[in-house]
Scaffold this motif. Structure first.
Motif, PDB file in Angstrom:
ATOM      1  N   ARG A  14       0.838  -1.189   0.000  1.00 46.55           N
ATOM      2  CA  ARG A  14       0.000   0.000   0.000  1.00 46.55           C
ATOM      3  C   ARG A  14       0.880   1.248   0.000  1.00 46.55           C
ATOM      4  N   GLN A  15       0.435   2.284  -0.736  1.00 46.92           N
ATOM      5  CA  GLN A  15       1.237   3.502  -0.827  1.00 46.92           C
ATOM      6  C   GLN A  15       1.505   4.097   0.551  1.00 46.92           C
ATOM      7  N   LYS A  16       0.532   3.987   1.453  1.00 50.03           N
ATOM      8  CA  LYS A  16       0.710   4.581   2.781  1.00 50.03           C
ATOM      9  C   LYS A  16       1.751   3.827   3.614  1.00 50.03           C
ATOM     10  N   ASP A  17       2.154   2.643   3.146  1.00 52.76           N
ATOM     11  CA  ASP A  17       3.168   1.860   3.858  1.00 52.76           C
ATOM     12  C   ASP A  17       4.560   1.999   3.243  1.00 52.76           C
ATOM     13  N   GLU A  18       4.672   2.821   2.195  1.00 56.83           N
ATOM     14  CA  GLU A  18       5.956   2.911   1.490  1.00 56.83           C
ATOM     15  C   GLU A  18       7.045   3.548   2.354  1.00 56.83           C
ATOM     16  N   LEU A  19       6.714   4.593   3.115  1.00 58.44           N
ATOM     17  CA  LEU A  19       7.729   5.211   3.967  1.00 58.44           C
ATOM     18  C   LEU A  19       8.230   4.226   5.016  1.00 58.44           C
ATOM     19  N   ALA A  20       7.334   3.463   5.600  1.00 52.10           N
ATOM     20  CA  ALA A  20       7.744   2.461   6.587  1.00 52.10           C
ATOM     21  C   ALA A  20       8.684   1.437   5.957  1.00 52.10           C
ATOM     22  N   TYR A  21       8.429   1.083   4.695  1.00 54.36           N
ATOM     23  CA  TYR A  21       9.291   0.134   3.994  1.00 54.36           C
ATOM     24  C   TYR A  21      10.688   0.729   3.796  1.00 54.36           C
ATOM     25  N   VAL A  22      10.734   2.031   3.431  1.00 52.78           N
ATOM     26  CA  VAL A  22      12.021   2.725   3.321  1.00 52.78           C
ATOM     27  C   VAL A  22      12.750   2.663   4.665  1.00 52.78           C
ATOM     28  N   GLY A  23      11.993   2.897   5.745  1.00 49.03           N
ATOM     29  CA  GLY A  23      12.592   2.868   7.076  1.00 49.03           C
ATOM     30  C   GLY A  23      13.166   1.515   7.449  1.00 49.03           C
ATOM     31  N   GLU A  24      12.579   0.453   6.935  1.00 51.38           N
ATOM     32  CA  GLU A  24      13.056  -0.905   7.229  1.00 51.38           C
ATOM     33  C   GLU A  24      14.325  -1.262   6.451  1.00 51.38           C
ATOM     34  N   HIS A  25      14.499  -0.657   5.264  1.00 50.94           N
ATOM     35  CA  HIS A  25      15.566  -1.099   4.372  1.00 50.94           C
ATOM     36  C   HIS A  25      16.687  -0.086   4.161  1.00 50.94           C
ATOM     37  N   LEU A  26      16.437   1.189   4.473  1.00 47.16           N
ATOM     38  CA  LEU A  26      17.451   2.229   4.341  1.00 47.16           C
ATOM     39  C   LEU A  26      17.588   2.947   5.681  1.00 47.16           C
ATOM     40  N   THR A  27      18.495   3.910   5.756  1.00 43.99           N
ATOM     41  CA  THR A  27      18.725   4.575   7.047  1.00 43.99           C
ATOM     42  C   THR A  27      18.457   6.078   7.006  1.00 43.99           C
ATOM     43  N   VAL A  75       8.956   5.511  10.856  1.00 47.35           N
ATOM     44  CA  VAL A  75      10.307   4.953  10.681  1.00 47.35           C
ATOM     45  C   VAL A  75      10.898   4.547  12.025  1.00 47.35           C
ATOM     46  N   PRO A  76      11.873   3.647  12.014  1.00 45.53           N
ATOM     47  CA  PRO A  76      12.435   3.141  13.269  1.00 45.53           C
ATOM     48  C   PRO A  76      13.460   4.079  13.902  1.00 45.53           C
ATOM     49  N   ASP A  77      13.821   3.782  15.133  1.00 46.83           N
ATOM     50  CA  ASP A  77      14.877   4.525  15.813  1.00 46.83           C
ATOM     51  C   ASP A  77      16.146   4.485  14.976  1.00 46.83           C
ATOM     52  N   GLY A  78      16.848   5.601  14.924  1.00 46.39           N
ATOM     53  CA  GLY A  78      18.095   5.673  14.173  1.00 46.39           C
ATOM     54  C   GLY A  78      17.940   6.215  12.769  1.00 46.39           C
ATOM     55  N   PHE A  79      16.762   6.050  12.190  1.00 46.04           N
ATOM     56  CA  PHE A  79      16.495   6.586  10.845  1.00 46.04           C
ATOM     57  C   PHE A  79      16.368   8.104  10.941  1.00 46.04           C
ATOM     58  N   GLN A  80      16.852   8.808   9.927  1.00 42.19           N
ATOM     59  CA  GLN A  80      16.711  10.264   9.935  1.00 42.19           C
ATOM     60  C   GLN A  80      16.259  10.804   8.578  1.00 42.19           C
ATOM     61  N   PHE A  81      15.576  11.931   8.658  1.00 37.39           N
ATOM     62  CA  PHE A  81      15.137  12.660   7.475  1.00 37.39           C
ATOM     63  C   PHE A  81      16.013  13.898   7.276  1.00 37.39           C
ATOM     64  N   ALA A  82      16.543  14.067   6.078  1.00 40.15           N
ATOM     65  CA  ALA A  82      17.087  15.367   5.696  1.00 40.15           C
ATOM     66  C   ALA A  82      15.902  16.166   5.150  1.00 40.15           C
ATOM     67  N   VAL A  83      15.812  17.417   5.507  1.00 38.65           N
ATOM     68  CA  VAL A  83      14.654  18.227   5.116  1.00 38.65           C
ATOM     69  C   VAL A  83      15.090  19.279   4.102  1.00 38.65           C
ATOM     70  N   LYS A  84      14.500  19.226   2.923  1.00 37.08           N
ATOM     71  CA  LYS A  84      14.864  20.164   1.865  1.00 37.08           C
ATOM     72  C   LYS A  84      14.177  21.504   2.135  1.00 37.08           C
ATOM     73  N   ALA A  85      14.981  22.550   2.240  1.00 34.12           N
ATOM     74  CA  ALA A  85      14.448  23.874   2.572  1.00 34.12           C
ATOM     75  C   ALA A  85      13.567  24.414   1.451  1.00 34.12           C
ATOM     76  N   SER A  86      12.658  25.273   1.828  1.00 33.08           N
ATOM     77  CA  SER A  86      11.727  25.873   0.883  1.00 33.08           C
ATOM     78  C   SER A  86      12.446  26.629  -0.230  1.00 33.08           C
ATOM     79  N   ARG A  87      11.944  26.479  -1.430  1.00 33.78           N
ATOM     80  CA  ARG A  87      12.512  27.200  -2.582  1.00 33.78           C
ATOM     81  C   ARG A  87      12.372  28.707  -2.408  1.00 33.78           C
ATOM     82  N   TYR A  88      11.411  29.146  -1.584  1.00 33.04           N
ATOM     83  CA  TYR A  88      11.230  30.583  -1.373  1.00 33.04           C
ATOM     84  C   TYR A  88      12.386  31.184  -0.567  1.00 33.04           C
ATOM     85  N   CYS A  89      13.167  30.328   0.079  1.00 32.71           N
ATOM     86  CA  CYS A  89      14.340  30.806   0.821  1.00 32.71           C
ATOM     87  C   CYS A  89      15.542  30.985  -0.093  1.00 32.71           C
TER      88      CYS A  89
END
Length: 248
Positions: A27-40, A64-78
């Protein structure tokens, strides 16, 4: 002091990954969780285009699980403006939209500049002074992705170093591959995956990226993202690099 090496991709919603990276029927709503299981790690792209709700960030953090992190892309308006020194209001709006809801899943903020943006020492220095060190008590780390050759200038590296901002290393056929001073963490965006290679890059190239990440990780947290290029191969490249690092 060594840091943690995190390897990931750009975003998590990409139709060609369904059936190649994501299992058929997931399911599309489970895709982020899948990323969390297989990547960091992964980059959040949505924040570049529009403001998100605090509850959205909280939901991403829970997926996502403990240890996983998101890089956050800053707004284009900045970043997509003629005078960067005038972006204070946009920067404040961006950092206060709910980033703190990511908690310990919050990685660096990626400030991406247009390929046509040239280095103006005075204006860029003023911009860097606008980047907050924290928001609501949560420390922020900043990574600068500049794409014009004029930034290959000691003055730029000096400004970035003084600001404690990492200079993004880009593997790209057109953008300069710049390496900044050690600021305690590093950020690489690898953008030349090829569809004919099952793992995006050839095995010797994967070994090279793993060695680079290992070297950077000895100095602090290292973030490596496979994006663009043959994007369908980005997850495979990330998984191959994680395997080469012995993380899975």
């Amino acid at each position: 002091m060594g840091g943690k090496i995190r390897v990931g991709i750009g975003g998590w919603v990409f139709e060609p990954w369904r059936g190649t990276f994501y299992p058929e029927g997931l399911r599309q709503k489970d895709e982020l969780a899948y990323v969390g299981e297989h990547l960091t790690a992964t980059e959040i792209n949505a924040t570049y285009y529009s403001t998100q709700k605090p509850a959205t960030f909280a939901g991403w953090a829970k997926a996502v699980p403990d240890g996983f992190q998101f890089a956050v892309k800053a707004s284009r308006y900045c970043t997509n403006r003629k005078v960067l020194a005038e972006s204070g209001d946009s920067i404040a709006k961006f950092v206060n939209q709910g980033l703190v809801e990511l908690g310990d899943r919050l990685g660096p903020i990626l400030w991406q500049f247009m390929p046509t943006k040239k280095f103006d020492p005075e204006d860029f220095g003023a911009f860097l002074k606008l980047l907050p060190a924290s928001v609501d008590g949560v420390p922020l780390r900043h990574a600068l992705e500049v794409r014009h050759e004029s930034f290959d200038d000691p003055a730029f590296f000096e400004l970035a170093g003084q600001a404690g901002a990492a200079v993004v290393y880009a593997d790209h056929p057109e953008y300069p591959a710049l390496r900044g001073h050690d600021v305690g963490f590093s950020y690489a965006r690898l953008m030349r995956t090829r569809e004919e290679e099952d793992s995006g890059y050839a095995s010797d190239e994967i070994a090279h990226w793993a060695a680079m990440a290992r070297g950077q990780g000895a100095q602090g947290d290292a973030y490596v993202f496979f994006i663009s290029g043959a994007k369908v191969r980005a997850p495979a490249a990330a998984q191959a690099t994680i395997a080469a690092l012995g993380q899975q």
